[in-house]
Scaffold this active site. Sequence first.
Site, PDB file in Angstrom:
ATOM      1  N   SER A 144       0.827  -1.195   0.000  1.00 29.91           N
ATOM      2  CA  SER A 144       0.000   0.000   0.000  1.00 29.91           C
ATOM      3  C   SER A 144       0.875   1.265   0.000  1.00 29.91           C
ATOM      4  O   SER A 144       1.670   1.468  -0.914  1.00 29.91           O
ATOM      5  CB  SER A 144      -0.962  -0.035   1.188  1.00 29.91           C
ATOM      6  OG  SER A 144      -1.997   0.895   1.038  1.00 29.91           O
ATOM      7  N   ASP A 195      -9.638  -5.419  -4.385  1.00 31.49           N
ATOM      8  CA  ASP A 195      -9.058  -4.430  -3.477  1.00 31.49           C
ATOM      9  C   ASP A 195      -9.987  -3.225  -3.413  1.00 31.49           C
ATOM     10  O   ASP A 195     -10.148  -2.503  -4.396  1.00 31.49           O
ATOM     11  CB  ASP A 195      -7.669  -4.027  -3.985  1.00 31.49           C
ATOM     12  CG  ASP A 195      -6.883  -3.190  -2.992  1.00 31.49           C
ATOM     13  OD1 ASP A 195      -7.506  -2.393  -2.269  1.00 31.49           O
ATOM     14  OD2 ASP A 195      -5.645  -3.326  -2.958  1.00 31.49           O
ATOM     15  N   HIS A 242      -7.523  -5.881   0.017  1.00 29.39           N
ATOM     16  CA  HIS A 242      -6.329  -5.048   0.190  1.00 29.39           C
ATOM     17  C   HIS A 242      -5.425  -5.600   1.293  1.00 29.39           C
ATOM     18  O   HIS A 242      -4.214  -5.702   1.115  1.00 29.39           O
ATOM     19  CB  HIS A 242      -6.751  -3.616   0.533  1.00 29.39           C
ATOM     20  CG  HIS A 242      -5.616  -2.646   0.583  1.00 29.39           C
ATOM     21  ND1 HIS A 242      -4.888  -2.307  -0.538  1.00 29.39           N
ATOM     22  CD2 HIS A 242      -5.078  -1.938   1.614  1.00 29.39           C
ATOM     23  CE1 HIS A 242      -3.956  -1.423  -0.209  1.00 29.39           C
ATOM     24  NE2 HIS A 242      -4.049  -1.189   1.093  1.00 29.39           N
TER      25      HIS A 242
END
Length: 273
Positions: A95, A224, A253
């Site tokens: 991320s 995601d 995610h």
Amino acid sequence: MPYITTADGTEIFYKDWGTGQPIIFSHGWPLSGDAWDVEMKLAADNGFRAIAHDRRGHGRSTPTWHGNDMDTYAADLDELVRALDLEDIILVGHSTGGGEVVRFAARHGVGRVVKVATVGAVPPVMVKSDSNPDGTPIEVFDGIRAGVLADRSQFFQDLSAPFFGTNRPGSTISQGQRDQFWRLGMQAGFTSVYDCVKAFSETDFTEDLKALDVPIFIAQGDDDQIVPIADAALKSIDLVKNGTLKVYPGAPHGIAGPYQQELDLDLLEFWKS
């Protein structure tokens, strides 16, 4: 506990497990290096030196008022690398951490970094603009900031559902995983959490991706809900010179459950290749 102190006096906490070729793990927002514990053990058990730092303002690092931006995050990582005198480095970022390692590799890691892996990473750029018309509208990120300001604790509890996909039928992710997301998020400094929203959403990593000439493994789940794959991994793979894309059907995610098990096998194969 191990810390380094950066040029501006910020203390950066890090964990250092095992011996061998170094793998540096960079965490997502609003977490800490603890989010990588399973992968760190996997690396150390397989003959690598696993290192994970808490980004400034997160976890056990100094909750800074200034420097909560991607250039400073990458510079902090550079100071850690130099303090530990690391060479032949493999980078892994999830991320926001995916953005951090890409920027570090492009701007500070030439000659030191040999491989990069990103997972559900924010590059090339998240926010919608004239040059990125299919990005995420700024109002979404304004909403995140508003949620942090209004009731950060409840906001993180609520966010854990789309983060791990527990709002999808058949999810096997435990309440414990969601609680850990909340716990790590609440350890972060308030200003750093707020400012990092701009860092992960508005930073453009296009030129950083183009500059990379080492192998890069780009991994992302196609469900995601935090970083849309169409504006992330599917664009990033077209910008790098030596990339491999792996899409995980139905994966969220957050790295947990069956997704984590499959991903970790792929990461280990990439590290050893």
